[in-house]
Design a protein around this motif. Structure first.
Motif, mmCIF file in Angstrom:
data_model
loop_
_atom_site.group_PDB
_atom_site.id
_atom_site.type_symbol
_atom_site.label_atom_id
_atom_site.label_comp_id
_atom_site.label_asym_id
_atom_site.label_seq_id
_atom_site.Cartn_x
_atom_site.Cartn_y
_atom_site.Cartn_z
ATOM 1 N N UNK B 264 0.817 -1.205 0.000
ATOM 2 C CA UNK B 264 0.000 0.000 0.000
ATOM 3 C C UNK B 264 0.856 1.263 0.000
ATOM 4 N N UNK B 265 1.876 1.281 0.839
ATOM 5 C CA UNK B 265 2.666 2.511 0.979
ATOM 6 C C UNK B 265 4.047 2.426 0.371
ATOM 7 N N UNK B 266 4.637 1.229 0.426
ATOM 8 C CA UNK B 266 6.024 1.112 -0.003
ATOM 9 C C UNK B 266 6.136 1.138 -1.506
ATOM 10 N N UNK B 304 9.528 3.067 -2.558
ATOM 11 C CA UNK B 304 10.171 4.374 -2.464
ATOM 12 C C UNK B 304 10.963 4.561 -1.177
ATOM 13 N N UNK B 305 10.824 3.663 -0.236
ATOM 14 C CA UNK B 305 11.552 3.825 1.021
ATOM 15 C C UNK B 305 10.786 4.719 1.970
ATOM 16 N N UNK B 306 11.215 4.736 3.223
ATOM 17 C CA UNK B 306 10.516 5.550 4.209
ATOM 18 C C UNK B 306 10.941 6.997 4.070
ATOM 19 N N UNK B 307 10.030 7.885 4.355
ATOM 20 C CA UNK B 307 10.344 9.303 4.349
ATOM 21 C C UNK B 307 10.685 9.712 5.781
ATOM 22 N N UNK B 376 14.687 -1.212 8.037
ATOM 23 C CA UNK B 376 15.842 -0.663 7.350
ATOM 24 C C UNK B 376 15.315 -0.096 6.047
ATOM 25 N N UNK B 377 15.681 1.132 5.743
ATOM 26 C CA UNK B 377 15.121 1.753 4.548
ATOM 27 C C UNK B 377 16.212 2.419 3.736
ATOM 28 N N UNK B 381 14.902 2.948 -2.867
ATOM 29 C CA UNK B 381 15.232 1.563 -3.187
ATOM 30 C C UNK B 381 14.368 0.554 -2.443
ATOM 31 N N UNK B 382 13.734 1.002 -1.363
ATOM 32 C CA UNK B 382 12.834 0.091 -0.691
ATOM 33 C C UNK B 382 13.059 -0.014 0.801
ATOM 34 N N UNK B 383 12.181 -0.756 1.426
ATOM 35 C CA UNK B 383 12.196 -0.913 2.875
ATOM 36 C C UNK B 383 12.295 -2.398 3.196
#
Lengths: 140, 767
Positions: B264-266, B304-307, B376-377, B381-383
């Motif tokens: 959903x978010x990643x 997109x990784x965590x903001x 880990x983000x 590149x991703x989470x």
């Protein structure tokens, strides 16, 4: 008609449904559970099981029982409990359960399912889950 | 309920579980005849079986699904998206109906018609090619190698064997006290041994492959993908890892939540992905593996990784942080904010997630079972979320302590260290009604356990012990108890609700002497003592005093009898090996483990016993087996080691629980076995000799990066110094910040591992 277990609790003869009971034991040592509600007397070991010991007198809001060793073992919601009572009499045929004509009084009315006739006497039939839940459960 | 019906329910449910993946795979490749047949067989079997039991709704639904699938098999229909969704919906309904039979609930029958309607709503297919359809479909019958058992039978076996263990312990005490003769003792040993084996075997029967959990993922990923309009490819690894069935149930929800979140978010929408130069289809990788007595489950997306910045903003807005503290957070600490209550980063609330009940609940649930969840983000590149959970809930290693004249157990996974109050390493200062303990350099809240439960302590303040607890993922605190008793493996049972209501306990257990013991709940105690905020305090403290971070070590006894330890991270597993698998080949001892041949260290010749144990060590690339007599324990070691005078198998000696323990030099061990490249000179890195950070923490990293570490002298290729130090003689100088999180121009954050390794690699190229 069903079997009931007759016992004495806080000086009164009362009944519990026999098919809810597992056995009657004498509790040797109780390890207290600090921080738990007052009606939780503690834990006791019965073979490899840990029983949660419930002080039925305290559950009625009548203060802790003294020097009581007789207990009824029963499973409620998958957890084994030992219910401390004054004395256990016998398993007898009980009559039909009748609603209470009058309030059984504070403490008692919370745990009473109705009344039942056994051995010619009329006595309260108590609700095991309510006894185990203790007095706070209703307020919450 | 009669046995046949029970059997029908169980069989149907089992087939349903196995089918989830097949349906999704079929949708991806509608031409896949094998999958289609598998699904067809399922509805066919259900239709047939339900006929025996007068279950008209199940019969009708499965009949309709069978018709639709038969049409696909004959080529009269195409397996388009609508059809697949209709089949899925029908199969879901079948599952609900079966469940309802078992529980006695009812399922509204109104939409059965709609489902059947959806199944038969055929778009006319292209003219069917004439082809002989296979007429008979029979599920392959294989002789059963397994049987189905009711779970409560397994539980009864477990409790029976627990009984047996207790009886054995009581007997052992009698024999010890009575001075039994040798024959009886030998006999008892045999009984004792078989009881231990029995207990192991029964524990194993409660284990399930984690496949049981993963089997639901393909379907879930497909559904969430459809809902969010994203394409996601799922990869699953390690389904053969086994863990306790209760544990599988406990991690089902957290895992589901993490997977939902990732999609959903990643993972971004296709447009955004294209703009970022990624393939349209997102990738989700779920894998499980066993490390020691823990199971590690990783969920990695390539989104997109965590903001981190946004998380900080939200935390500031929610009052969880103040500006000054926010500025000091490292990137990891920022990302970890996702586990704080009420901080969901979703910009829009979807019906899947983003309501602010999310990762904090995941963390709470994982911690409740003694696990840890980490994040880990990498931006863009991703989470990766990592769950670490114990193998089983039922038998846990624990420390028993005494307080107020009563025994309590503490899960060993939460214990950092144990110190005596009057031991010199501890200072206790009252702060109003609370108190703070300083254990060496670490300051932490002190919880007086007897005081907390309102009972007088049995020992005076000086004679007491502090158990330093680190509830999974939470802040450190010290629990004062009267005495520490023993390490025991305890069979833990859930406590009754009335006991759990106290908020201090995680379960009940029986000690070896048959007495009931309460298992303490470290997070619950912290909350009760009002130190739940400590989590944020220590996050910051960790950053300013990170030198003291304890590393987990595996403590073992060598073949020669010496006590040694090795960084637990390097030990992949403990192998049971046969001595005849050891050979001296090519001048070295080597041992065959499965298909691999590993160098064998830790002994000069093959061990004399028929079987022996070995640690399987890895440096990330190569592997070495290290023979041991026994593995003693896991210890968290934060102190300093006295270095060995000359390089060798042992790099130093440390004091662990009052005993001298040698520490293996992994670098030396692996160095022996790595084939040295001809003429390869290792570049030299100069470190500050007087800085404990450089000597203990930086050094292994620098050595791993291929450098030889020196603390003085000229001719170094590179020197690493703190930002305010005078530059030593070296071809190249790298400057590190003195504390984490305050990187300034021209210096590298001392915990920015990636930047540090990159700089070292760069310098090495030039050397």
């Amino acid at each position: 008609m069903s079997l009931v277990l007759v016992l004495t609790l806080a000086g009164q003869r009362v009944a519990l449904r026999a098919d809810e009971m597992e056995s009657v034991v004498e509790i040797e040592a109780v390890a207290p559970v600090p921080g738990a509600a007052p009606h939780v007397a503690g834990l006791a070991a019965l073979r490899s099981r840990v029983l949660t010991v419930i002080d039925a007198r305290a559950s009625l809001g009548l203060g802790p029982a003294e020097a009581v060793r007789d207990a009824v073992v029963a499973i409620v919601d998958g957890h084994p409990y030992a219910l401390l009572v004054d004395a256990v009499e016998d398993v007898v045929e009980g009559g039909d359960v009748r609603p209470l004509a009058a309030s059984a009084g504070p403490g008692w009315s919370r745990v009473a399912r109705g009344c039942v006739e056994a051995e010619g006497d009329l006595m309260l039939l108590l609700d095991l889950p309510a006894l185990v839940a203790g007095p706070q459960a209703e307020a919450a | 309920m009669d046995d046949l019906l029970t059997e029908f329910i169980a069989e149907t449910r089992e087939m349903l579980g196995a089918l989830g993946g097949a349906i999704v795979a079929w949708e991806g490749a509608p031409g896949d005849r094998a999958r289609l047949d598998e699904i067809f067989r399922f509805v066919h079997t259900v239709k047939g079986n339900s006929g025996f039991f007068d279950l008209p709704r199940i019969t009708a639904l499965s009949h309709a699904a069978e018709d639709a699938l038969a049409a696909v098999r004959s080529g009269a229909r195409q397996a388009d998206h609508n059809l697949v969704s209709a089949v899925l919906a029908a199969i879901d309904r079948l599952g609900e109906l079966v469940q309802a039979i078992e529980t006695g609930d009812s399922v509204a029958s109104a939409d059965d018609e709609a489902l059947i309607e959806a199944l038969s709503r055929a778009e006319p297919a292209p003219p069917p090619e004439l082809e002989a359809a296979s007429s008979v479909v029979a599920a392959p019958r294989v002789a059963a190698r397994s049987i189905r058992l009711p779970v409560d039978l397994l539980d009864r076996m477990m409790s029976g064997v627990s009984d047996l263990v207790l009886a054995r312990n009581a007997l052992a005490r009698r024999l010890r006290d009575g001075g039994a003769d040798a024959e009886v003792a030998a006999c008892f040993e045999r009984v004792s041994g078989s009881i231990a084996d029995l207990r192991d075997a029964i524990t194993r029967t409660r284990m399930q492959r984690i496949d049981n959990l993963f089997a639901a993922l393909p379907r879930m990923v497909r559904d969430i993908g459809t809902e969010t309009g994203k394409k996601v490819a799922l990869e699953v690894d390690g389904g053969d890892v086994e863990l306790d069935r209760e544990m599988i149930e406990m991690i089902r929800d957290p895992l589901t939540h993490i997977v939902r979140n990732a999609i959903d978010h990643g993972i971004e929408g296709a447009d955004e992905r294209r703009r970022a130069g990624k393939p349209d289809q997102g990738r989700l990788h779920v894998c499980a593996r066993q490390t020691g007595n823990q199971i590690l489950i990783e969920v990695a997306d390539d989104g997109r990784g965590l903001d981190g910045g946004r998380l900080v903003e939200k935390a500031l807005a929610a009052g969880l942080l103040d500006e000054a503290r926010a500025a000091r957070l490292t990137p990891q600490q920022r990302n970890a904010l996702i586990f704080e209550p009420g901080l969901s980063t979703a910009r829009e609330v979807t019906n899947l997630s983003g309501r602010g009940v999310g990762m904090d609940v995941v963390r709470a649930n994982v911690e409740r079972i003694g696990g840890v969840v980490e994040v880990d983000s990498r931006e863009g590149e991703g989470v990766t979320f990592t769950l670490r959970v114990p193998l089983t809930l039922t038998i846990i290693p624990a420390l028993t302590v005494r307080a107020c004249g009563q025994a309590f157990a503490i899960p060993r996974s939460a214990i950092e260290e144990i110190v005596r109050v009057n031991g010199g390493a501890v200072r206790i200062e009252p702060l109003g009604r609370a108190a703070v303990a300083t254990v060496r350099d670490r300051r932490m809240p002190l919880v007086d356990f007897p005081g907390l439960i309102g009972l007088p302590a049995a020992t005076d303040a000086d004679g007491r012990m502090l158990v330093v607890l680190k509830p999974a993922g939470g802040g450190l605190y010290a629990l004062a108890v009267d005495a520490v008793q023993d390490h025991e493996e305890l069979v833990v049972k859930p406590a009754a609700p009335a006991v759990m209501a106290a908020g201090l306990y995680a379960g009940t257990t029986l000690a070896d002497d048959g007495q009931p013991v309460l298992l303490l709940d470290p997070p619950g105690i912290a909350a009760r003592a009002g130190i739940s905020l400590a989590r944020k305090e220590t996050v910051v403290e960790d950053a300013t005093a990170p030198e003291r971070t304890a590393t987990p070590f595996l403590l073992f006894r060598t073949v020669g009898g010496a006590k040694r330890m090795v960084e637990a991270g390097a030990a992949q597993r403990i192998e049971d090996l046969r001595a005849d698998a050891v050979r001296a080949t090519a001048g070295r001892l080597r041992v065959a483990i499965g298909d691999a041949i590993l160098p064998l260290e830790g002994c000069a010749e093959a061990p004399p016993e028929e079987r022996f144990r070995a640690l399987r060590l890895t440096d990330g690339a190569g592997e070495i087996a290290y023979a041991v007599r026994e593995v003693i324990d896991m210890v968290a070691f934060a102190g300093e080691a006295i270095p060995a005078p000359a390089p060798g198998e042992v790099r130093g000696v440390a004091l662990v629980a009052g005993e001298q323990v040698e520490i293996l030099d992994l670098h030396w061990l692996f160095g022996r076995h790595a084939a040295p490249a001809a003429g390869d000179r290792r570049p030299i890195c100069l470190l500050a000799a007087d800085d404990p950070f450089a000597a203990t923490i930086l050094r292994p990293l620098v050595e791993t990066a291929g450098y030889e570490v020196r603390f003085e002298g000229d001719g170094a290729d590179v020197a690493i110094v703190s930002e305010d130090a005078a530059p030593p003689p070296a071809a190249r100088i790298l400057r590190l910040t003195s504390a984490a999180g305050v990187a300034s121009e021209g210096s590298i954050d001392r915990y920015d591992r990636a930047a540090l390794l990159a700089a070292l690699a760069e310098a090495r190229k030039r050397a």
